[in-house]
Design an enzyme around this catalytic site. Structure first.
Site, PDB file in Angstrom:
ATOM      1  N   VAL A   1       3.044  -5.138   3.099  1.00 27.28           N
ATOM      2  CA  VAL A   1       2.308  -5.707   4.240  1.00 27.28           C
ATOM      3  C   VAL A   1       2.596  -7.206   4.265  1.00 27.28           C
ATOM      4  O   VAL A   1       2.501  -7.871   3.232  1.00 27.28           O
ATOM      5  CB  VAL A   1       0.792  -5.458   4.094  1.00 27.28           C
ATOM      6  CG1 VAL A   1       0.033  -5.988   5.291  1.00 27.28           C
ATOM      7  CG2 VAL A   1       0.503  -3.973   3.900  1.00 27.28           C
TER       8      VAL A   1
ATOM      9  N   ASP B   1     -10.136   8.430   2.562  1.00 27.31           N
ATOM     10  CA  ASP B   1      -9.628   7.557   1.489  1.00 27.31           C
ATOM     11  C   ASP B   1     -10.401   6.244   1.454  1.00 27.31           C
ATOM     12  O   ASP B   1      -9.834   5.162   1.349  1.00 27.31           O
ATOM     13  CB  ASP B   1      -8.133   7.308   1.680  1.00 27.31           C
ATOM     14  CG  ASP B   1      -7.478   6.837   0.387  1.00 27.31           C
ATOM     15  OD1 ASP B   1      -8.100   6.993  -0.686  1.00 27.31           O
ATOM     16  OD2 ASP B   1      -6.350   6.313   0.452  1.00 27.31           O
TER      17      ASP B   1
ATOM     18  N   GLY C   1       0.843  -1.195   0.000  1.00 30.76           N
ATOM     19  CA  GLY C   1       0.000   0.000   0.000  1.00 30.76           C
ATOM     20  C   GLY C   1       0.872   1.236   0.000  1.00 30.76           C
ATOM     21  O   GLY C   1       2.070   1.177  -0.308  1.00 30.76           O
TER      22      GLY C   1
HETATM   23  P1  AMP Z   1      -2.664  -0.967   2.728  1.00 33.54           P
HETATM   24  O1  AMP Z   1      -1.294  -0.446   2.968  1.00 33.54           O
HETATM   25  O2  AMP Z   1      -3.551  -0.890   3.947  1.00 33.54           O
HETATM   26  O3  AMP Z   1      -3.315  -0.370   1.503  1.00 33.54           O
HETATM   27  O4  AMP Z   1      -2.487  -2.548   2.445  1.00 33.54           O
HETATM   28  C1  AMP Z   1      -1.974  -3.067   1.230  1.00 33.54           C
HETATM   29  C2  AMP Z   1      -2.553  -4.450   1.001  1.00 33.54           C
HETATM   30  O5  AMP Z   1      -2.112  -5.346   2.020  1.00 33.54           O
HETATM   31  C3  AMP Z   1      -4.089  -4.494   1.083  1.00 33.54           C
HETATM   32  O6  AMP Z   1      -4.719  -4.211  -0.148  1.00 33.54           O
HETATM   33  C4  AMP Z   1      -4.349  -5.928   1.516  1.00 33.54           C
HETATM   34  O7  AMP Z   1      -4.368  -6.806   0.403  1.00 33.54           O
HETATM   35  C5  AMP Z   1      -3.138  -6.254   2.396  1.00 33.54           C
HETATM   36  N1  AMP Z   1      -3.476  -6.027   3.812  1.00 33.54           N
HETATM   37  C6  AMP Z   1      -3.386  -4.873   4.519  1.00 33.54           C
HETATM   38  N2  AMP Z   1      -3.777  -5.038   5.793  1.00 33.54           N
HETATM   39  C7  AMP Z   1      -4.133  -6.341   5.909  1.00 33.54           C
HETATM   40  C8  AMP Z   1      -4.647  -7.148   6.987  1.00 33.54           C
HETATM   41  N3  AMP Z   1      -4.872  -6.639   8.197  1.00 33.54           N
HETATM   42  N4  AMP Z   1      -4.899  -8.453   6.739  1.00 33.54           N
HETATM   43  C9  AMP Z   1      -4.701  -8.972   5.497  1.00 33.54           C
HETATM   44  N5  AMP Z   1      -4.231  -8.277   4.450  1.00 33.54           N
HETATM   45  C10 AMP Z   1      -3.954  -6.977   4.639  1.00 33.54           C
END
Ligand code: AMP
Length: 817
Positions: free
Chosen positions: A517, A627, A512
């Site tokens: 992650v 967002d 992200g």
């Molecule tokens: P983010 O930085 O929150 O946009 O996260 C990037 C990607 O990581 C997301 O689109 C999810 O596919 C995965 N991800 C983020 N947080 C989680 C979580 N708590 N559990 C599982 N996958 C996650």
């Protein structure tokens, strides 16, 4: 002729006039007519005549009494009746016959012998049986519907093959939700080689769940002991079958193969009076049978997802490089046979197709390897049963296909390679002597530094190494904007590195705005670790913002922050793990969107609305997410939505309702016009993004990816046009399937359009949204949405916005103040 017509009308009238009856048994003197029913003693199941969906044809079937739309078995699935004059009888020979209005048989059962007192009864399990009087021993049944499944596997039902009689019990899909006739998909145990669980499309395997390994199916490590049902797999010389049984008989659970060929498990939730789905199979490309071809592994977390086994190379370099992997790979060095060969061990695998395998329960692993070496066409071996130390022997002959890599679980496989190839691989792995010396030196140096660091750390913090709660100290970071009162558990870097297998790429869940992650396991709990990318300048601020925004928030529709780690130059956030990733992963994918039926979509919309209401109105501070988008909605095990990514969130104190910024952040496609153009944000800008999300969930299309070919409209414009033209149902995603409720869909579309109205004052707040979604009250007429016209030319034109983020990543730009 006239007399016949008269007779027909007379019998039709008679059947309409007689009142329907409910029976416990069918006997030769007590048949069942259309309108009558037969119920099980515990009143779980009912048998009778029905018409599926909007079909007018009549079928005889069995359904749940609490949920009559769920039909679990159909007698005359291929021979429907076209009137209400059908009768189900049992003959004195013990045969069930379904007769039409002219007394012709449209369906019948068979029997092995003539009973003295023929009786048909619907058992509490949903099994329709023919028996002799009161002989209730299953061994004495003359016929049972459980031997002839349709699309549903109920507890106590066997799926597999009797190797003595040849009777095969398999599931076959309905043609469509309106037509229970046998469709193209089936779920069966393929008895060739070591039997394996497969989903077939016609005569071809579509998806292979794999062979049983003593604990689960090799391709489905997710099948684990659970509180709802237990399961058994039996394999002996007489039969091979899979069966599950309920741990608590008052719970209903069913495994069904839907008309699109997706096998799913549902459990009845009494409180909500609805079926909850547990996902099963076919979630990524690696599940497509043989997707990467022979001698390859498929790993959905890698790019490209297909790779040759070591010692192998693409059969066609050209096809392989253009992402056509179906040719697979071939050996670099041919096998020499006997002593000239050896084995390379692989772990965490779904075992290859076992249809041309051989197995033995008593041979141990060492003997197994010996057997494989002796046979020139043996290509690999493994344990048959993985319980304990492992036991038994499984040998493959010929090419190895349909193998995937799991990040957790999976099995070991010993792959046969020529000795010269093994030597080459070994050499590649071995560092040179100089390298070895420098590695040893570095290890000593690093260990020394770590020990000194640990001592200093313990002195400084007087904390134990794992997730203890401590106040985040300003010094831990820098001087900017930490709330001194904030308490959040902190985790030690080493513990997190261990939990994520040293941030292994196999454990990477996604990437992200902050950076990658990772999935990990800490003290038995599965976690997701967001690691701030070191070269992300913008991320550091957002990282702090995320901690400050959600550290104290607790709601079932917000992702739970378990703690953080700020150590050395690492900054990490630790969350509860969401096994179903994010919503965009499902709704915008043609195959996966089929897993989201209407009920699930409604549940997701309602959950997001409740989470947002909490942020806007019920939490201590008024929080604007800024967002909200499909990729920021994570899904738990039961597809419940959780709002995540609070990097851009802002909190409002007291009576503040609106704010201005000259730093426009968020994601195009979800941004309200007043925010994108004037930098004004309020809870109503979140409501706008929510409206976009609702229309995306209903339509399965991205607002920014969609372009109406005839009118050059984006999704909002398309939805508005359909609404104005009085055909809003045209918006609905075809993948929603059978379960659709038109009134709910229309309500959602209208609420979505109300939320994306151009004027923020016209948009409802989240409490009204929830009220509108859950009641049947009349709704306002929506006005024209903001940004509704041209998908490539939105109705704002300042040059600052000319560069869109093509991949929906959150963006920052500076706009007028
Ligand atoms: P983010 O930085 O929150 O946009 O996260 C990037 C990607 O990581 C997301 O689109 C999810 O596919 C995965 N991800 C983020 N947080 C989680 C979580 N708590 N559990 C599982 N996958 C996650």
């Amino acid at each position: 002729m006239e007399a016949l017509a008269y007779l027909f009308v007379y019998s039709l009238l008679l059947s309409l006039l007689r009142s329907s009856i409910t029976l416990d048994t069918i006997t030769p003197s007590q048949p069942i007519r259309d309108g009558d029913t037969l119920v099980s003693a515990d009143r779980s199941f009912q048998l009778g005549f029905f018409s599926p969906a909007s079909s007018k044809s009549r079928y005889m079937g069995i359904w749940y009494l609490v949920s009559s739309e769920i039909v679990v078995w159909v007698a005359n699935r291929d021979t429907p009746l076209n009137d209400h004059l059908g009768v189900l009888r049992i003959t004195y020979e013990g045969v069930l016959v379904l007769l039409n209005s002219t007394n012709s048989t449209v369906w019948s059962s068979n029997t092995s012998r003539t009973p003295e007192i023929p009786v048909a009864q619907l058992l509490d399990t949903g099994n329709l049986v023919v028996k002799d009087g009161n002989f209730d021993d299953p061994g004495n049944f003359l016929w049972q519907s459980f031997d002839h499944p349709c699309d549903t596997l109920l507890p106590e039902m066997k799926l597999g093959k009797n190797l003595v009689t040849g009777l095969e019990r398999f599931l076959s899909s309905w043609k469509s939700i309106e037509d229970p006739a046998q469709g193209v998909f089936s779920v069966r145990i393929d008895p060739r080689g070591l039997p394996q669980f497969v989903v077939m499309e016609g005569a071809a395997i579509k998806y292979r769940v794999g062979p049983w390994n003593g604990l689960t199916f090799s391709g489905n490590p997710a099948l684990r002991p659970n509180p709802i049902f237990n399961y058994t797999f039996v394999l002996n010389e007489n039969e091979v079958y899979y069966e599950n049984s309920l741990l608590n008989s008052s719970v209903f659970s069913r495994f069904v193969l839907n008309p699109s060929g997706i096998a799913e498990r549902f459990t009845w939730i009494d409180r909500t009076h609805s079926w909850q789905r547990f996902l099963a199979g076919q979630l990524d490309q690696c599940e497509n049978y043989g997707f990467c071809g022979a001698y390859t592994t498929c790993n959905p977390n890698n790019s490209p997802i297909c790779a040759c086994f070591e010692g192998f190379e693409p059969k066609s370099e050209r096809n392989w490089n253009s992402n056509d992997w179906s040719d697979g790979c071939v050996r670099r060095t041919p096998l020499e046979c006997n002593d000239g060969d050896g084995f390379l061990k692989w772990t965490k695998l779904k075992l290859p197709d076992t249809s041309s395998s051989w197995y033995n329960k008593t041979t141990n692993l060492k003997e197994c390897g010996g057997l494989c070496l002796k046979n020139c066409s043996c290509t690999a071996y493994s344990n048959l049963d993985v319980r304990g130390e492992g036991s038994g022997c499984l040998l493959w002959f010929g090419s190895l296909t349909d193998i995937r890599v799991f990040s957790e679980g999976g099995q070991e496989l010993y792959l046969k390679l020529a000795k010269s190839e093994l030597d080459r691989i070994e050499k590649k792995k071995q560092p040179s002597k100089i390298k070895q010396a420098s590695i040893i030196g570095s290890v000593i140096l690093v260990t020394g530094i770590i020990i000194l660091g640990v001592i200093a750390y313990i002195r400084k913090n007087r904390l134990h190494s794992k997730g203890m709660s401590k106040r985040i100290d300003k010094k831990d970071w820098d001087n900017e904007g930490w709330n001194e009162d904030m308490e959040l558990p902190t985790f030690d870097l080493t513990a997190i590195a261990n939990a994520t297998d040293n941030f292994s790429s196999n454990n990477k869940l996604g990437e992200g705005g902050f950076g990658p992650v990772y999935k990990g396991t800490l003290d038995g709990q599965v976690i997701a670790v967001k690691r701030l990318s070191k070269n992300s300048g913008q991320g550091s601020k957002e990282f702090k913002n995320e901690v400050q925004s959600i550290a104290r928030l607790q709601h079932r529709n917000l992702v739970k922050l378990l703690g953080c780690c700020i150590q050395e130059d690492e900054k990490m956030l630790v969350y509860e793990y969401m096994p179903n990733k994010s919503l965009d992963f499902f709704i915008f994918d043609q195959t996966k969107s089929k897993l989201l039926d209407w009920l699930t979509r409604m549940n997701i919309i309602g959950g997001i609305a409740r989470g947002l209401l909490y942020l806007h109105e019920d939490s201590r501070l008024r929080i604007i997410h800024r967002d909200l988008k499909a990729s920021n909605i994570l899904l738990d095990n039961n597809m419940n939505p959780k709002i995540s990514d609070f990097g851009l969130a802002r909190s409002f104190g007291g009576d503040e309702v609106e704010c201005m910024t000259n730093r426009i952040v968020g994601t195009y496609g979800y941004m309200s016009p007043e925010y994108a153009v004037h930098g004004q944000y309020s809870i109503k800008s979140d409501v706008f993004s929510f409206g976009v999300l609702v229309l995306e969930i209903v339509s399965g299309k991205k607002n920014r990816g969609f372009c109406d070919p005839d009118h050059n409209l984006n999704l909002l414009g398309h939805a508005w046009r359909l609404w104005v033209e009085d055909r809003p149902m045209g918006l609905v995603d075809e993948s929603v399937g059978e379960s659709i409720s038109q009134s709910e869909v229309l309500r959602c579309i209208q609420v979505g359009l109300l939320c994306v109205q151009h004027n923020p004052e016209d948009r409802p707040n989240m409490s009204s949204v929830l009220l509108m979604l859950s009641s049947e009250s009349l709704l306002h007429k929506p006005r024209q949405p903001g940004f509704y016209t041209d998908s490539r030319r939105t109705d704002y034109s300042s040059s600052e916005h000319a560069t869109y983020s093509a991949n929906e990543i959150s963006t920052t730009s500076f706009g007028p103040r």
